[in-house]
Write an enzyme that holds these catalytic residues in place. Sequence first.
Site, PDB file in Angstrom:
ATOM      1  N   PHE A 115       0.858  -1.190   0.000  1.00 21.11           N
ATOM      2  CA  PHE A 115       0.000   0.000   0.000  1.00 21.11           C
ATOM      3  C   PHE A 115       0.888   1.231   0.000  1.00 21.11           C
ATOM      4  O   PHE A 115       1.734   1.387   0.877  1.00 21.11           O
ATOM      5  CB  PHE A 115      -0.936   0.029   1.217  1.00 21.11           C
ATOM      6  CG  PHE A 115      -1.902   1.175   1.158  1.00 21.11           C
ATOM      7  CD1 PHE A 115      -3.061   1.083   0.389  1.00 21.11           C
ATOM      8  CD2 PHE A 115      -1.643   2.372   1.821  1.00 21.11           C
ATOM      9  CE1 PHE A 115      -3.937   2.158   0.295  1.00 21.11           C
ATOM     10  CE2 PHE A 115      -2.523   3.443   1.731  1.00 21.11           C
ATOM     11  CZ  PHE A 115      -3.677   3.336   0.969  1.00 21.11           C
ATOM     12  N   ASP A 200       9.202   2.765   1.722  1.00 23.53           N
ATOM     13  CA  ASP A 200       8.027   3.480   2.194  1.00 23.53           C
ATOM     14  C   ASP A 200       7.889   3.162   3.683  1.00 23.53           C
ATOM     15  O   ASP A 200       7.419   2.092   4.059  1.00 23.53           O
ATOM     16  CB  ASP A 200       6.797   3.013   1.403  1.00 23.53           C
ATOM     17  CG  ASP A 200       5.498   3.632   1.901  1.00 23.53           C
ATOM     18  OD1 ASP A 200       5.494   4.226   2.997  1.00 23.53           O
ATOM     19  OD2 ASP A 200       4.480   3.507   1.196  1.00 23.53           O
ATOM     20  N   LYS A 229       2.413   9.368   8.508  1.00 25.87           N
ATOM     21  CA  LYS A 229       1.637   8.943   9.680  1.00 25.87           C
ATOM     22  C   LYS A 229       2.116   9.482  11.043  1.00 25.87           C
ATOM     23  O   LYS A 229       1.652  10.512  11.473  1.00 25.87           O
ATOM     24  CB  LYS A 229       1.519   7.418   9.680  1.00 25.87           C
ATOM     25  CG  LYS A 229       0.608   6.938   8.530  1.00 25.87           C
ATOM     26  CD  LYS A 229       0.084   5.540   8.734  1.00 25.87           C
ATOM     27  CE  LYS A 229      -1.111   5.263   7.830  1.00 25.87           C
ATOM     28  NZ  LYS A 229      -0.805   4.815   6.474  1.00 25.87           N
TER      29      LYS A 229
HETATM   30  C1  LIG Z   1      -0.995   5.035   5.063  1.00 27.07           C
HETATM   31  C2  LIG Z   1       0.074   4.677   4.118  1.00 27.07           C
HETATM   32  C3  LIG Z   1       0.329   5.430   2.955  1.00 27.07           C
HETATM   33  C4  LIG Z   1      -0.561   6.564   2.522  1.00 27.07           C
HETATM   34  O1  LIG Z   1      -0.516   7.641   3.396  1.00 27.07           O
HETATM   35  P1  LIG Z   1      -1.637   8.779   3.311  1.00 27.07           P
HETATM   36  O2  LIG Z   1      -1.215   9.769   4.348  1.00 27.07           O
HETATM   37  O3  LIG Z   1      -2.944   8.128   3.593  1.00 27.07           O
HETATM   38  O4  LIG Z   1      -1.561   9.330   1.934  1.00 27.07           O
HETATM   39  C5  LIG Z   1       1.400   5.087   2.169  1.00 27.07           C
HETATM   40  N1  LIG Z   1       2.186   4.060   2.491  1.00 27.07           N
HETATM   41  C6  LIG Z   1       1.990   3.311   3.589  1.00 27.07           C
HETATM   42  C7  LIG Z   1       2.940   2.193   3.904  1.00 27.07           C
HETATM   43  C8  LIG Z   1       0.933   3.593   4.440  1.00 27.07           C
HETATM   44  O5  LIG Z   1       0.714   2.845   5.524  1.00 27.07           O
END
Ligand SMILES: *Cc1c(COP(=O)(O)O)cnc(C)c1O
Length: 374
Positions: A115, A200, A229
């Site tokens: 994700f 990420d 986050k």
């Molecule tokens: C939540 C998340 C995102 C997206 O972040 P947003 O602030 O919702 O755009 C991207 N990568 C990972 C691993 C995430 O957990």
Amino acid sequence: MVMELGHGCRVWDNEGNEYVDAFAGIAVNSLGYNHPVLVKAISEQAAKLMHCSNLYYTEIQVKALRVVAEVTGMDRIFFANCGAEGNEGAMKLARKYGVSKAPTKYKIISADESFHGRTFDTLAATGHDYYHVGYGPLSPGHVLVPYGDIKALEAQMDDDVCAVLLEPIQGEGGVHVPPAEYLQQVRALCDKHDALLIFDEVQTGVARTGKWFAYMHSGVKPDILTFAKGIGGGFPVAGFAVPERLAHVFKPGDHGGTFGGNPLACAAVYATLTTIKSEGLVDKVAEKGEYFKNELRTLQEKYPDKVTDVRGCGLMLGMEVAGEGKPIVESCLENHVIVNCTAGNVIRIVPPLIISKEEIDIVVAALDKALAAC
Ligand SMILES: *Cc1c(COP(=O)(O)O)cnc(C)c1O
């Protein structure tokens, strides 16, 4: 449910019901709710200077940049507003790096079950059909491979790859920890093909796994690290970090945003990170994570037919169940505990980093009750 108030690891709805929150607003409220240092920093900054254009520096921005560079182990930082935007910027930098070497060097490889966000390009990098369907053709230049499978990655690697984008532990996909050596092997393949390795760390970062960033467990350093986050403790702020040698891939004006790195966001980042440091939370997360995981393993022993796996690192834990996860989440809620279910059958636990042993016991007791009933 309508939420009204938060304090520490607890939230209250508008009917006055109290909940222990083991989800932290999707791994965001790292210092819990209403941490006095964070509230003070944001309030004082709001009264002083809330926003100014990024044509100017602000002192709080410099302070935030320095501490982010320190904790990420990187040199240069770009601030954005959400995780998707941080990943977009990272992929743009990798594309510019690649295309400057060869016009066809723009391929980005990411993983199934990953994700990375919901903008068009992060959607294409996200390995779930669920997020793709209904939006017509996705952005080109993306390839997906099974996570943790180095042979599958190797088969797709060539000199046209500009970046490999991975979560060091997959979050939304179901708290998947890759096999030992996988990240090292990915690093070696990237080096062989002059592709940038992007981690990420939107979910795994900011002490969540018991290190400042999850890459520090493996010793595999990415070329670009993205964060979001937990970094603002609840304030929307994100970005990416690179070593000096990559900073100049972007010339001034190549990439930017109106709000990214505004003074209020920087005040939140600075307060959050310096508080994590001063409260020694990185080590405490490692310790409490071990305790929490052992408690979940005890539940697995108690319900071997219902709990199929316990995995994760620090305070990023997943408990895989044999059936649907939803009834367990609902049962916990009835017992005033908030947990989350991801990937259909993985109970995901990502509490505030400040969660106490007593609160962990409350969460485990609610899970025990839920498992007994399902
Ligand atoms: C939540 C998340 C995102 C997206 O972040 P947003 O602030 O919702 O755009 C991207 N990568 C990972 C691993 C995430 O957990």
